[in-house]
Scaffold this motif. Sequence first.
Motif, short mmCIF file in Angstrom:
data_model
loop_
_atom_site.label_atom_id
_atom_site.label_comp_id
_atom_site.label_asym_id
_atom_site.label_seq_id
_atom_site.Cartn_x
_atom_site.Cartn_y
_atom_site.Cartn_z
N PRO A 4 0.81 -1.22 0.00
CA PRO A 4 0.00 0.00 0.00
C PRO A 4 0.84 1.28 0.00
O PRO A 4 0.43 2.28 -0.57
CB PRO A 4 -0.82 -0.10 1.28
N VAL A 5 2.01 1.25 0.65
CA VAL A 5 2.88 2.42 0.71
C VAL A 5 4.31 1.96 0.46
O VAL A 5 4.78 0.99 1.05
CB VAL A 5 2.81 3.12 2.09
N ILE A 6 5.01 2.66 -0.43
CA ILE A 6 6.42 2.38 -0.70
C ILE A 6 7.21 3.62 -0.33
O ILE A 6 6.91 4.72 -0.79
CB ILE A 6 6.66 2.01 -2.18
N ALA A 7 8.19 3.45 0.53
CA ALA A 7 9.04 4.56 0.98
C ALA A 7 10.40 4.45 0.30
O ALA A 7 11.05 3.41 0.37
CB ALA A 7 9.21 4.52 2.49
N LEU A 8 10.83 5.51 -0.36
CA LEU A 8 12.14 5.56 -1.00
C LEU A 8 13.00 6.58 -0.25
O LEU A 8 12.58 7.72 -0.06
CB LEU A 8 12.04 5.98 -2.46
N VAL A 9 14.18 6.17 0.17
CA VAL A 9 15.12 7.06 0.84
C VAL A 9 16.30 7.24 -0.11
O VAL A 9 16.86 6.26 -0.61
CB VAL A 9 15.59 6.46 2.19
N PHE A 10 16.70 8.49 -0.36
CA PHE A 10 17.77 8.74 -1.34
C PHE A 10 18.46 10.06 -1.01
O PHE A 10 17.99 10.84 -0.19
CB PHE A 10 17.19 8.77 -2.76
N GLY A 11 19.58 10.31 -1.68
CA GLY A 11 20.29 11.57 -1.55
C GLY A 11 20.94 11.79 -0.20
O GLY A 11 21.05 12.92 0.26
N GLN A 12 21.38 10.72 0.46
CA GLN A 12 21.95 10.85 1.79
C GLN A 12 23.31 11.55 1.75
O GLN A 12 24.11 11.30 0.87
CB GLN A 12 22.14 9.48 2.45
N SER A 13 23.54 12.42 2.75
CA SER A 13 24.86 12.99 2.97
C SER A 13 25.06 13.11 4.47
O SER A 13 24.11 13.38 5.21
CB SER A 13 25.01 14.36 2.29
N GLY A 14 26.28 12.86 4.92
CA GLY A 14 26.56 12.86 6.35
C GLY A 14 26.77 11.43 6.81
O GLY A 14 26.83 10.50 6.01
N LEU A 15 26.87 11.25 8.11
CA LEU A 15 27.14 9.92 8.65
C LEU A 15 26.49 9.78 10.01
O LEU A 15 26.65 10.62 10.88
CB LEU A 15 28.65 9.70 8.78
N ILE A 16 25.74 8.71 10.15
CA ILE A 16 25.22 8.30 11.45
C ILE A 16 25.61 6.85 11.63
O ILE A 16 25.42 6.03 10.73
CB ILE A 16 23.70 8.48 11.55
N ALA A 17 26.17 6.55 12.79
CA ALA A 17 26.57 5.19 13.07
C ALA A 17 25.85 4.71 14.32
O ALA A 17 25.59 5.48 15.24
CB ALA A 17 28.08 5.13 13.29
#
Length: 185
Positions: free
Chosen positions: A158-171
């Motif tokens: 029903p819902v598709i989430a796209l994550v893109f264009g990341q910059s930076g760093l989380i660990a």
Amino acid sequence: MTQFTRRNLLVLGGAGIGLAACSNGIGSNGAAEIDARVDSTRDYLMSTYPSTKDLESKAAGVLYMPLMTEASFGVGGSYGRGALRIHNATVDYYSAASASLGFQIGAQQYAHALFFMTQDALADFRSASGWAMRADARYALPDRGGSLGTDTTTSLSPVIALVFGQSGLIAGASLAGTKYTRIIP
């Protein structure tokens, strides 16, 4: 070893959300600026990942969040604003805020888009006073070859989430949730 109290956790969480909010221009962006950012984000997504054109054409609506800013140090937060588009016309504006708790440190910015693949999913989103990502959403992430992992199973969600264009760093590792709320810019 330092023991965290609830007050310390709230202060750290507020600081993380405050950092995220400061770099996101809260209060200074009107509808025109949000729309301009959404246009730019949509153009980037469609040109970088051409398969999203087909996904967008099949979607009942798409929520574009062009700039999410996240910061964390044990407790973290993120914030961003975007627009819901139906047939590529803006119908509403939304903010997204999240909080997380866990072993994590860093800061990053990214964009994401929620593709509502059914009219029911879109109606549920629009009628909610605050909508949180649920188990019926699927995440698709770009691979190094420039395509998106949207297979048949994902495209039936029903819902598709796209994550893109990341910059930076989380660990680190954390538990988090994101809440979307309609706003008037």
